[in-house]
Design a protein around this motif. Sequence first.
Motif, PDB file in Angstrom:
ATOM      1  N   PHE A 175       0.704  -1.184  -0.296  1.00  0.00           N
ATOM      2  CA  PHE A 175      -0.318  -0.032   0.299  1.00  0.00           C
ATOM      3  C   PHE A 175       0.695   1.642  -0.594  1.00  0.00           C
ATOM      4  O   PHE A 175       2.130   1.447   0.761  1.00  0.00           O
ATOM      5  CB  PHE A 175      -0.925   0.437   1.224  1.00  0.00           C
ATOM      6  N   GLY A 176       0.632   1.946  -1.015  1.00  0.00           N
ATOM      7  CA  GLY A 176       1.320   2.801  -1.289  1.00  0.00           C
ATOM      8  C   GLY A 176       0.363   4.197  -1.539  1.00  0.00           C
ATOM      9  O   GLY A 176      -0.372   4.543  -2.028  1.00  0.00           O
ATOM     10  N   GLY A 177       1.169   5.649  -1.650  1.00  0.00           N
ATOM     11  CA  GLY A 177       0.543   6.424  -2.377  1.00  0.00           C
ATOM     12  C   GLY A 177       1.400   7.937  -2.615  1.00  0.00           C
ATOM     13  O   GLY A 177       2.925   7.325  -3.008  1.00  0.00           O
ATOM     14  N   GLY A 178       1.504   9.153  -2.038  1.00  0.00           N
ATOM     15  CA  GLY A 178      -0.047   9.193  -1.204  1.00  0.00           C
ATOM     16  C   GLY A 178       0.508   9.115   0.479  1.00  0.00           C
ATOM     17  O   GLY A 178       1.602   8.386   0.524  1.00  0.00           O
ATOM     18  N   THR A 179      -0.803   8.553   0.872  1.00  0.00           N
ATOM     19  CA  THR A 179      -0.581   8.601   2.058  1.00  0.00           C
ATOM     20  C   THR A 179      -1.913   7.539   2.384  1.00  0.00           C
ATOM     21  O   THR A 179      -2.741   7.399   2.693  1.00  0.00           O
ATOM     22  CB  THR A 179      -0.850   9.663   3.195  1.00  0.00           C
ATOM     23  N   PRO A 180      -1.745   6.199   2.616  1.00  0.00           N
ATOM     24  CA  PRO A 180      -1.862   4.472   2.793  1.00  0.00           C
ATOM     25  C   PRO A 180      -2.910   5.068   4.220  1.00  0.00           C
ATOM     26  O   PRO A 180      -3.668   4.555   4.100  1.00  0.00           O
ATOM     27  CB  PRO A 180      -1.544   4.207   2.634  1.00  0.00           C
ATOM     28  N   SER A 181      -2.107   5.374   4.802  1.00  0.00           N
ATOM     29  CA  SER A 181      -2.470   5.653   6.668  1.00  0.00           C
ATOM     30  C   SER A 181      -3.640   6.375   6.749  1.00  0.00           C
ATOM     31  O   SER A 181      -4.360   6.874   7.672  1.00  0.00           O
ATOM     32  CB  SER A 181      -1.465   5.952   7.186  1.00  0.00           C
ATOM     33  N   LEU A 182      -3.568   7.563   5.338  1.00  0.00           N
ATOM     34  CA  LEU A 182      -5.723   8.352   5.514  1.00  0.00           C
ATOM     35  C   LEU A 182      -6.175   7.331   5.612  1.00  0.00           C
ATOM     36  O   LEU A 182      -8.051   7.440   5.843  1.00  0.00           O
ATOM     37  CB  LEU A 182      -5.331   9.216   5.143  1.00  0.00           C
ATOM     38  N   LEU A 183      -6.982   5.917   4.894  1.00  0.00           N
ATOM     39  CA  LEU A 183      -8.241   5.097   5.493  1.00  0.00           C
ATOM     40  C   LEU A 183      -7.317   4.752   6.337  1.00  0.00           C
ATOM     41  O   LEU A 183      -6.691   3.927   7.446  1.00  0.00           O
ATOM     42  CB  LEU A 183      -7.128   4.371   3.952  1.00  0.00           C
ATOM     43  N   ASP A 226      -1.604   6.236  16.298  1.00  0.00           N
ATOM     44  CA  ASP A 226      -1.504   6.431  17.459  1.00  0.00           C
ATOM     45  C   ASP A 226      -2.222   4.350  17.344  1.00  0.00           C
ATOM     46  O   ASP A 226      -1.512   3.657  16.888  1.00  0.00           O
ATOM     47  CB  ASP A 226      -2.404   6.973  18.121  1.00  0.00           C
ATOM     48  N   PRO A 227      -1.231   4.117  19.164  1.00  0.00           N
ATOM     49  CA  PRO A 227      -1.408   2.488  19.046  1.00  0.00           C
ATOM     50  C   PRO A 227      -3.224   1.446  18.969  1.00  0.00           C
ATOM     51  O   PRO A 227      -2.677   1.106  18.320  1.00  0.00           O
ATOM     52  CB  PRO A 227      -1.168   2.929  21.325  1.00  0.00           C
ATOM     53  N   ASP A 228      -3.658   2.295  18.732  1.00  0.00           N
ATOM     54  CA  ASP A 228      -5.010   1.998  18.165  1.00  0.00           C
ATOM     55  C   ASP A 228      -4.782   1.240  16.803  1.00  0.00           C
ATOM     56  O   ASP A 228      -5.566   0.189  16.867  1.00  0.00           O
ATOM     57  CB  ASP A 228      -6.165   2.301  18.973  1.00  0.00           C
ATOM     58  N   TYR A 229      -4.286   2.282  16.122  1.00  0.00           N
ATOM     59  CA  TYR A 229      -4.661   2.018  14.454  1.00  0.00           C
ATOM     60  C   TYR A 229      -3.849   1.095  14.543  1.00  0.00           C
ATOM     61  O   TYR A 229      -3.218  -0.185  13.794  1.00  0.00           O
ATOM     62  CB  TYR A 229      -4.023   3.052  14.060  1.00  0.00           C
ATOM     63  N   LEU A 230      -2.230   1.411  15.465  1.00  0.00           N
ATOM     64  CA  LEU A 230      -1.486   0.188  15.045  1.00  0.00           C
ATOM     65  C   LEU A 230      -1.605  -1.339  15.350  1.00  0.00           C
ATOM     66  O   LEU A 230      -1.467  -2.055  14.489  1.00  0.00           O
ATOM     67  CB  LEU A 230      -0.018   0.946  15.335  1.00  0.00           C
ATOM     68  N   GLU A 231      -2.576  -1.295  16.363  1.00  0.00           N
ATOM     69  CA  GLU A 231      -2.807  -2.659  16.994  1.00  0.00           C
ATOM     70  C   GLU A 231      -4.230  -3.102  15.361  1.00  0.00           C
ATOM     71  O   GLU A 231      -3.718  -4.379  15.820  1.00  0.00           O
ATOM     72  CB  GLU A 231      -3.704  -2.236  18.070  1.00  0.00           C
ATOM     73  N   GLY A 232      -4.382  -2.221  15.205  1.00  0.00           N
ATOM     74  CA  GLY A 232      -5.668  -2.388  13.930  1.00  0.00           C
ATOM     75  C   GLY A 232      -5.149  -2.922  12.751  1.00  0.00           C
ATOM     76  O   GLY A 232      -5.456  -4.307  12.136  1.00  0.00           O
ATOM     77  N   LEU A 233      -3.476  -2.342  12.133  1.00  0.00           N
ATOM     78  CA  LEU A 233      -2.999  -2.686  11.312  1.00  0.00           C
ATOM     79  C   LEU A 233      -2.050  -3.939  11.457  1.00  0.00           C
ATOM     80  O   LEU A 233      -2.198  -5.274  10.821  1.00  0.00           O
ATOM     81  CB  LEU A 233      -1.717  -1.691  11.185  1.00  0.00           C
ATOM     82  N   ILE A 284       8.124   5.566  16.512  1.00  0.00           N
ATOM     83  CA  ILE A 284       8.838   4.156  16.320  1.00  0.00           C
ATOM     84  C   ILE A 284       8.590   3.255  16.944  1.00  0.00           C
ATOM     85  O   ILE A 284       8.163   1.974  17.036  1.00  0.00           O
ATOM     86  CB  ILE A 284       9.655   4.945  16.222  1.00  0.00           C
ATOM     87  N   ASP A 285       8.536   3.763  18.463  1.00  0.00           N
ATOM     88  CA  ASP A 285       8.622   3.428  19.393  1.00  0.00           C
ATOM     89  C   ASP A 285       7.208   2.509  18.890  1.00  0.00           C
ATOM     90  O   ASP A 285       6.819   0.889  19.830  1.00  0.00           O
ATOM     91  CB  ASP A 285       8.884   4.138  20.726  1.00  0.00           C
ATOM     92  N   GLN A 286       6.190   3.452  18.966  1.00  0.00           N
ATOM     93  CA  GLN A 286       4.490   3.203  19.321  1.00  0.00           C
ATOM     94  C   GLN A 286       4.770   1.744  18.277  1.00  0.00           C
ATOM     95  O   GLN A 286       4.115   0.524  18.405  1.00  0.00           O
ATOM     96  CB  GLN A 286       3.501   3.967  19.091  1.00  0.00           C
ATOM     97  N   THR A 287       4.788   1.281  16.973  1.00  0.00           N
ATOM     98  CA  THR A 287       5.115   0.169  16.432  1.00  0.00           C
ATOM     99  C   THR A 287       6.088  -0.564  16.795  1.00  0.00           C
ATOM    100  O   THR A 287       5.332  -1.923  15.728  1.00  0.00           O
ATOM    101  CB  THR A 287       6.345   0.862  15.173  1.00  0.00           C
TER     102      THR A 287
END
Length: 390
Positions: free
Chosen positions: A75-83, A117-124, A160-163
């Motif tokens: 997933f590239g872009g652009g900004t895929p993390s806007l989805l 944020d942590p929730d988004y990263l957990e979702g990924l 980076i730490d959160q990831t």
Amino acid sequence: MARLSVVFCIDVIFIFMAGIYIHVPFCKTRCHYCDFFKSTKVQFRNQFLGQLLKELENRRKFFPESDKIIESVYFGGGTPSLLDVDQLKKVLAVIRKEYSLDNGAELTIEVNPDDLDPDYLEGLKKTGFNRISLGIQSFFDEDLKRMGRRHNADQSRKVIDQTFDAGFKNVGIDLIYGLPWSDQEKFLENLKIMNQYPLKHLSAYHLTIEPGTQFGRDKKRKKLSEIEEEQSEQLFWLLHDEAEKMGFDHYEISNFCRDELYSRHNTSYWIGKSYLGVGPGAHSFDGIRRFWNKSDLHQYLHCGYQKGIGEEILSENDRFNERLMLGLRTKKGIDLFDLKNIHPGLTDRLEKNIQKWIDRDFLMQSGGRIFGSRKGWFLIDGIIEDLFEV
């Protein structure tokens, strides 16, 4: 003469299958250096998603039988993390349903630090992504502000730490060097900061000022210009030498990895595997023909990809030149024996031209492979152009 040690190490064998590239064309703002196709009309994300899913369904028979197994989705872009995570889940669900996705496939998403944020990263993580590419670009606020980036240096370090806290192991970052207002010491500090983290991949790109960008307009008004070639070469070798000390393998001109965690997706491009690109502006290749979706968000949203798709059948010269270009940009180089088998009528002149670069210590030969020396790798694009069959 000192030699480029990573170029000597040519025993890595890349065996990658086909890939799918998802182009997400939305950005909240436009970075001053970027000339990729993008739109700030983020309100059309849902409509875009509907057309994207249709395109994936309609093109499920794109791949030839030899490249049927999909080993990477990017997933590239652009900004895929806007989805959002639910939108990303829908895309991956269609891919899993319509394509033969390998169980161990590399699933990559490019993300901006300020979107996470942590929730988004957990979702990924739960959705199945196993590789994260963070668009850091610099760890200095001045650089980020002047490049038009939305995040700041503190956000870069924090995310980076959160990831890693979210459980991702295969994490990489992008950096940009050759900034006209910066210097070697500052770039070295960027690399030192990067080395504080157990990152597995680095993509480092020299700034190129492109027409149509903010930097391009600044250059036209003589407010900005590229740095001198001598400075560029010094930065290139600073990057290579320091990254190597940190345990990175410089496996392609702009790409480095630790623990053999090469980008499977990008490496498939470099070795000529088939790939499908979906979304406005995306390109595809089936081994013989190249396709591209028109870079027009409005048309894509209202008519789908079919109305704007272009197609080109590559000539033998085109395929020959592309193999040269992509191969010589990697540390593995090109195999002359394979090249002769594939393009038997085009290698006589090539061998003569290669020899003159070998005699001048710009290229090296070992075990039938041709690759760049330390003297030549920085200038490899010019050497490739000289070797092209026209």
